[in-house]
Design a protein around this motif. Sequence first.
Motif, short mmCIF file in Angstrom:
data_model
loop_
_atom_site.label_atom_id
_atom_site.label_comp_id
_atom_site.label_asym_id
_atom_site.label_seq_id
_atom_site.Cartn_x
_atom_site.Cartn_y
_atom_site.Cartn_z
N ARG A 55 -7.21 -3.29 -12.51
CA ARG A 55 -8.99 -3.39 -13.06
C ARG A 55 -10.36 -3.54 -12.29
O ARG A 55 -11.33 -2.99 -13.07
N MET A 56 -10.02 -3.67 -10.86
CA MET A 56 -11.45 -3.73 -10.02
C MET A 56 -11.48 -2.93 -9.11
O MET A 56 -12.51 -2.29 -8.64
N ARG A 57 -11.07 -1.85 -9.57
CA ARG A 57 -11.24 -0.37 -9.79
C ARG A 57 -12.52 0.19 -9.87
O ARG A 57 -13.15 0.82 -9.99
N ASP A 58 -12.71 -0.61 -11.31
CA ASP A 58 -14.36 0.09 -12.01
C ASP A 58 -14.77 -0.92 -11.69
O ASP A 58 -16.08 -0.07 -12.03
N ILE A 59 -15.29 -1.13 -10.81
CA ILE A 59 -16.24 -1.96 -9.73
C ILE A 59 -16.43 -0.98 -8.52
O ILE A 59 -16.93 -1.73 -7.35
N GLY A 60 -15.94 -0.09 -8.13
CA GLY A 60 -15.75 0.29 -7.38
C GLY A 60 -15.04 0.15 -5.94
O GLY A 60 -14.86 0.84 -5.21
N LEU A 61 -13.49 -0.57 -6.37
CA LEU A 61 -12.63 -0.94 -4.78
C LEU A 61 -11.39 0.44 -5.50
O LEU A 61 -11.32 0.00 -6.45
N THR A 62 -11.59 0.09 -3.93
CA THR A 62 -9.75 1.10 -4.17
C THR A 62 -8.65 0.38 -3.97
O THR A 62 -8.96 -1.19 -4.01
N GLU A 63 -7.57 0.33 -4.38
CA GLU A 63 -6.45 -0.15 -4.56
C GLU A 63 -5.73 -0.58 -2.92
O GLU A 63 -5.60 -1.49 -2.52
N GLU A 64 -6.27 0.06 -2.05
CA GLU A 64 -6.00 -0.06 -0.64
C GLU A 64 -6.76 -1.39 -0.60
O GLU A 64 -6.04 -1.89 0.23
N GLN A 65 -7.88 -2.06 -0.64
CA GLN A 65 -8.98 -2.45 -0.36
C GLN A 65 -8.46 -3.71 -1.35
O GLN A 65 -8.95 -5.15 -0.75
N ILE A 66 -7.97 -3.93 -2.99
CA ILE A 66 -7.46 -4.83 -3.65
C ILE A 66 -6.14 -5.57 -3.04
O ILE A 66 -6.16 -6.40 -2.90
N LYS A 67 -5.99 -4.46 -2.04
CA LYS A 67 -4.22 -5.50 -2.09
C LYS A 67 -4.78 -5.97 -0.52
O LYS A 67 -4.08 -7.15 -0.87
N GLY A 68 -5.39 -5.45 0.88
CA GLY A 68 -5.76 -6.29 1.41
C GLY A 68 -6.20 -6.96 1.70
O GLY A 68 -6.42 -7.82 2.56
N ASN A 69 -7.08 -7.26 0.48
CA ASN A 69 -8.70 -7.82 0.61
C ASN A 69 -8.63 -9.29 -0.60
O ASN A 69 -9.12 -10.58 -0.40
N LEU A 70 -8.04 -8.65 -1.38
CA LEU A 70 -7.53 -9.16 -2.96
C LEU A 70 -6.74 -10.67 -3.55
O LEU A 70 -6.39 -10.93 -4.70
N MET A 71 -5.84 -9.89 -3.27
CA MET A 71 -4.46 -9.89 -3.70
C MET A 71 -3.23 -10.54 -2.80
O MET A 71 -3.54 -10.76 -1.07
N PHE A 72 -3.57 -12.47 -3.14
CA PHE A 72 -2.85 -13.63 -2.34
C PHE A 72 -1.19 -14.08 -3.54
O PHE A 72 -0.55 -14.64 -1.97
N ALA A 73 -1.62 -13.54 -4.66
CA ALA A 73 -0.24 -14.01 -4.48
C ALA A 73 0.73 -13.82 -5.53
O ALA A 73 1.82 -13.52 -5.56
N THR A 74 0.19 -11.97 -5.01
CA THR A 74 0.99 -11.25 -5.88
C THR A 74 1.16 -10.12 -4.58
O THR A 74 0.27 -9.80 -4.10
N ASP A 75 2.25 -8.82 -4.89
CA ASP A 75 1.87 -7.77 -4.11
C ASP A 75 2.19 -6.46 -5.48
O ASP A 75 2.32 -5.45 -4.79
N LYS A 76 1.60 -6.57 -6.44
CA LYS A 76 1.70 -5.34 -7.57
C LYS A 76 0.47 -5.34 -7.62
O LYS A 76 -0.15 -6.53 -8.08
N VAL A 77 -0.57 -4.57 -7.35
CA VAL A 77 -1.46 -4.31 -7.45
C VAL A 77 -2.29 -4.52 -9.59
O VAL A 77 -2.57 -5.07 -9.83
N GLY A 78 -1.04 -4.13 -10.00
CA GLY A 78 -1.11 -4.37 -11.55
C GLY A 78 -0.42 -4.77 -12.40
O GLY A 78 -0.43 -5.37 -13.46
N ASP A 79 -0.14 -6.30 -11.47
CA ASP A 79 0.30 -7.44 -11.67
C ASP A 79 -1.11 -8.05 -12.80
O ASP A 79 -2.21 -8.07 -11.91
N LEU A 80 -0.89 -9.21 -13.13
CA LEU A 80 -1.88 -10.27 -14.45
C LEU A 80 -2.52 -11.20 -13.47
O LEU A 80 -1.45 -11.53 -12.33
N MET A 81 -3.32 -11.73 -12.98
CA MET A 81 -4.63 -12.76 -12.16
C MET A 81 -3.88 -14.26 -12.50
O MET A 81 -4.40 -14.80 -13.19
N LYS A 82 -2.41 -14.27 -12.04
CA LYS A 82 -2.31 -15.72 -12.58
C LYS A 82 -2.09 -16.68 -11.42
O LYS A 82 -2.08 -16.09 -9.96
#
Length: 256
Positions: free
Chosen positions: A65-92
Motif C-alpha cells: 500500500r506504500m506505493r500510494d506514497i510514491g514508493l516502488t515495490e523494489e524500494q519497499i522490498k529493499g528498504n522497508l521489509m524486515f519480517a517478510t519477503d512478500k510485498v503483499g503481506d500485512l505489517m505484523k
Amino acid sequence: MKKFILSLLATLAMATSAFASSGGIAWDKFPADKLNDMAALQNGAKLFVNYCLNCHSAAYMRYNRMRDIGLTEEQIKGNLMFATDKVGDLMKVSLDARQAKEWFGATPPDLTVIARSRADGSKGSGADYLYTYLRTFYRDPAKATGWNNLVFPSVGMPHVLWELQGQRVAKFEEEKDPHDAAKVTHVFKGFEQVTPGKLDAAGYDSAVGDLVAYLQWMGEPVQKQRVRLGVAVLIFLGLFTFIAWRLNAAYWKDIK
C-alpha cells in the motif's frame, strides 16, 4: 552536576502522579502540511518500520500500500521489509503478546488506526496527541524502562527514538495550592538536555512530524480520494439542485 541530575530524577515518580492528576499538558499542533509531502511520508514510513514495527504491528496495512506514497515495490522490498519477503503481506510483528505484556505491563497496541483513535475534542486530533507524546519523553530512573512521558505518565513504552533526540530530564517546581496550604503540586517547567542526539531539536521535531504524518496516512490511505470525491459529490448536488429548481419553476409557471 551529575549528582544534581540524579537527585532531580529521583523525585520524578512523585511529581508524575501529581502532574497526571492535574490533567497533563496541552497538546502541540501537528504540522498538517506534511500529509501532502510525499518525501515526509516516505521518511515517516522508514522511521515506522525501523523504530515502531519491532513491537507494534500494523495488522490492517499491507506493505504494497506504500506505493500510494510514491514508493516502488523494489524500494519497499529493499528498504522497508524486515519480517517478510512478500510485498503483499500485512505489517505484523513476531513479538509474542504474552511476553510483551510481561515485559512492558501491557501488550503494545496495533498502530494501524492509532492516529484516529487518540483524538480528543477538547485537546486536539490524534495526530496532535502523537506529535506531542513522541516529543515529551524524559529520563526517569524510578521506572522499569528508565523513561517517562509528560502526555502519558508512567507509560510502559521506552523512548525508542532516544538516539535521535538524545537524553533529557524534566524539571518540575513545587507550588502550593492557594486554597489549601498543605496541598503541593509539581508543575512542569521544561526540559534539560543531558546528552545530545543524532538530530538537533528542530531536526527531531521534523522527524517526529514525518512519522506522525505516516501514522495519520496509514489510518486512512484513501483520505485524499475521499475528500476529492466528497467535493465532486457536493458540486454535483449543487448543480442538480439548481436544475431541479429551474424545472420546478418552469413546470408551475403556466399553472400559476
